[in-house]
Design an enzyme around this catalytic site. Structure first.
Site, mmCIF file in Angstrom:
data_model
loop_
_atom_site.group_PDB
_atom_site.id
_atom_site.type_symbol
_atom_site.label_atom_id
_atom_site.label_comp_id
_atom_site.label_asym_id
_atom_site.label_seq_id
_atom_site.Cartn_x
_atom_site.Cartn_y
_atom_site.Cartn_z
ATOM 1 N NE ARG A 49 91.541 72.344 136.330
ATOM 2 C CZ ARG A 49 91.798 71.234 137.046
ATOM 3 N NH1 ARG A 49 90.820 70.387 137.341
ATOM 4 N NH2 ARG A 49 93.022 70.976 137.474
ATOM 5 C CE1 TYR A 101 77.760 83.037 117.008
ATOM 6 C CE2 TYR A 101 78.526 81.275 118.435
ATOM 7 C CZ TYR A 101 78.754 82.456 117.758
ATOM 8 O OH TYR A 101 79.983 83.057 117.832
ATOM 9 C CG ASP A 172 71.687 78.268 122.756
ATOM 10 O OD1 ASP A 172 71.332 79.210 123.475
ATOM 11 O OD2 ASP A 172 72.703 78.308 122.032
ATOM 12 C CE LYS A 197 75.976 86.639 122.353
ATOM 13 N NZ LYS A 197 77.131 85.859 122.710
HETATM 14 O O1 P1T Z 1 79.913 83.744 122.493
HETATM 15 P P1 P1T Z 1 79.646 82.676 123.522
HETATM 16 O O2 P1T Z 1 79.421 83.200 124.899
HETATM 17 O O3 P1T Z 1 80.666 81.571 123.488
HETATM 18 O O4 P1T Z 1 78.241 82.011 123.150
HETATM 19 C C1 P1T Z 1 78.010 81.277 121.985
HETATM 20 C C2 P1T Z 1 76.553 81.339 121.594
HETATM 21 C C3 P1T Z 1 75.739 80.275 121.913
HETATM 22 N N1 P1T Z 1 74.418 80.268 121.587
HETATM 23 C C4 P1T Z 1 73.853 81.300 120.962
HETATM 24 C C5 P1T Z 1 72.406 81.266 120.616
HETATM 25 C C6 P1T Z 1 74.632 82.432 120.633
HETATM 26 O O5 P1T Z 1 74.027 83.446 120.005
HETATM 27 C C7 P1T Z 1 76.006 82.446 120.940
HETATM 28 C C8 P1T Z 1 76.897 83.606 120.587
HETATM 29 N N2 P1T Z 1 76.344 84.443 119.616
HETATM 30 C C9 P1T Z 1 76.949 85.565 119.116
HETATM 31 C C10 P1T Z 1 78.155 85.995 119.477
HETATM 32 C C11 P1T Z 1 76.140 86.275 118.108
HETATM 33 O O6 P1T Z 1 76.419 87.461 117.825
HETATM 34 O O7 P1T Z 1 75.190 85.686 117.592
#
Ligand code: P1T
Length: 377
Positions: A49, A101, A172, A197
């Protein structure tokens, strides 16, 4: 290592051939703990961890890509955002862009508001509005740029200069990836991503990651990473590391395809509006040219109404109807009812006629033909 060009860093930063075997890829250290010669004596690793060598390789590689000293990886993008929010305390105030998001909105307003944090949702393209939103309690300015799903840009340099002393500026950078912009170089204190992503790039892993140059912030975040424990598995770190190796070449094709598709859609009679930072019609095209190396792989469009939008997303064949973005395969979705459903009744709800495209790296003519048939009656 940091003297190398970005494309070289994606492949080599943070990674040395394994000293015992010569393995060119960092091994997946699938272990929870590490044998110690004596109490409180170890080789840098005592419990997974806290630290894991595969995670270390990913963190070091990613930090190099963002021009940062320190990187920290997490189990998801949301776990990363959550850990950053834990730097704050009840009564603190956050200025945040009014297009983010949906999960970020949900975490801020439905989780952290209950713990006494206050949020002002502001149009980040309006510097006066941002300035007016700061209060003596403001501790964090949260920027998403380009935004999800409207692809608006925040001027990172101008906003970082505007932020009063003591306000942490966090960006972000998920939609751009470090291949297109490096927010720390523009004055941000923390840059974070959903590694799910573009960094991962192959729709096979959920992850998150952040970087900073501030030793004090790093120590606090590292403490929280271990104390809270939302850490990624070694295999997931390996997958993101492998994805990053092709980030530069993938982004080139994503951007090239998205530009062509944005122009094609702008000329299409069924499309009322196209949002893409690379188009001259984008209100911040000049900022995009200054701030980004290229304009990204995301395109949003407004159709006639919600029913038409929902119909289109079920008619594409190559563009798969799915949440997420940034993978090699093209995706299409309806933010109002999917990724941004949590904002539907709020002031930052998205237009129900909006469709979002994550343009993949397939042949662009096949992608355009798919969109054409989906938009034809
Ligand atoms: O899904 P995750 O890895 O927890 O990430 C969250 C997140 C954070 N910031 C942005 C700009 C994002 O687009 C996302 C996740 N977005 C999607 C799943 C989507 O389809 O827009």
């Amino acid at each position: 290592m940091s003297d190398y060009h970005f494309d070289t860093l994606t492949i080599h930063a943070g990674q040395e051939p394994d000293p015992t075997t010569g393995a060119i890829m960092p091994p997946i250290y699938q272990t929870s703990t590490y044998v110690q010669p004596a109490p409180a004596e170890h080789k840098g690793y005592e419990y997974s961890r806290t630290d894991n060598p595969t995670r270390t390789a990913l963190q070091d590689c990613f930090a190099a890509l963002e021009g940062a000293k320190y990187g920290l990886a997490f189990a998801s993008g949301m776990a990363t955002t959550d850990t950053i929010l834990r730097l704050l305390k009840p009564g603190d105030h956050v200025v945040v862009g009014n297009d983010v998001y949906g999960g970020t909105y949900r975490l801020f307003e439905r989780v952290y508001a209950r713990y006494g944090l206050h949020f002002s949702w502001v149009d980040l393209t309006d510097l006066d509005a941002v300035k007016a939103a700061f209060t003596p309690q403001t501790r964090l300015l949260w920027l998403e740029t380009p935004t999800n799903p409207y692809l608006a840009l925040a001027d990172i340099e101008a906003l970082a200069q505007l932020a009063p002393d003591g306000v942490i500026v966090a960006v972000d950078n998920t939609f751009a990836s470090p291949a297109l912009q490096q927010p720390l170089k523009l004055g941000a204190h923390i840059v974070m991503h959903s590694a799910t992503k573009y960094l991962g790039g192959h729709s096979d892993v959920v992850g998150g990651i952040l970087a900073t140059n501030d030793a004090e912030l790093y120590e606090q975040l590292k403490f929280l990473q271990n104390a809270v424990g939302a850490v990624p598995a070694p295999l997931d770190c390996f997958l993101v590391l492998r994805g990053i190796k092709t980030l530069s070449v993938r982004m080139e094709r994503h951007c090239e395809n998205a530009m062509k598709i944005a122009r094609f859609l702008e000329d299409h009679p069924a499309v009322k509006r196209v949002y893409y930072p690379g188009l001259e019609s984008h209100p911040q095209h000049e900022l995009a040219k200054r701030q980004m190396r290229a304009f990204g792989g995301m395109v949003s469009i407004i159709l006639e109404n919600e029913a038409v939008a929902k119909l289109m997303v079920t008619r594409t064949k190559l563009f798969s109807l799915a949440e997420s973005l940034g993978g090699v395969e093209s995706l299409i979705e309806h933010p109002y009812s999917m990724t941004h459903a949590s904002t539907a009744d709020s002031d930052i709800a998205v237009n129900p006629a909006l469709v979002r495209l994550s343009v993949g790296i397939e042949h662009v003519e096949d992608l355009m033909a798919d969109l054409q048939q989906a938009l034809t009656d």
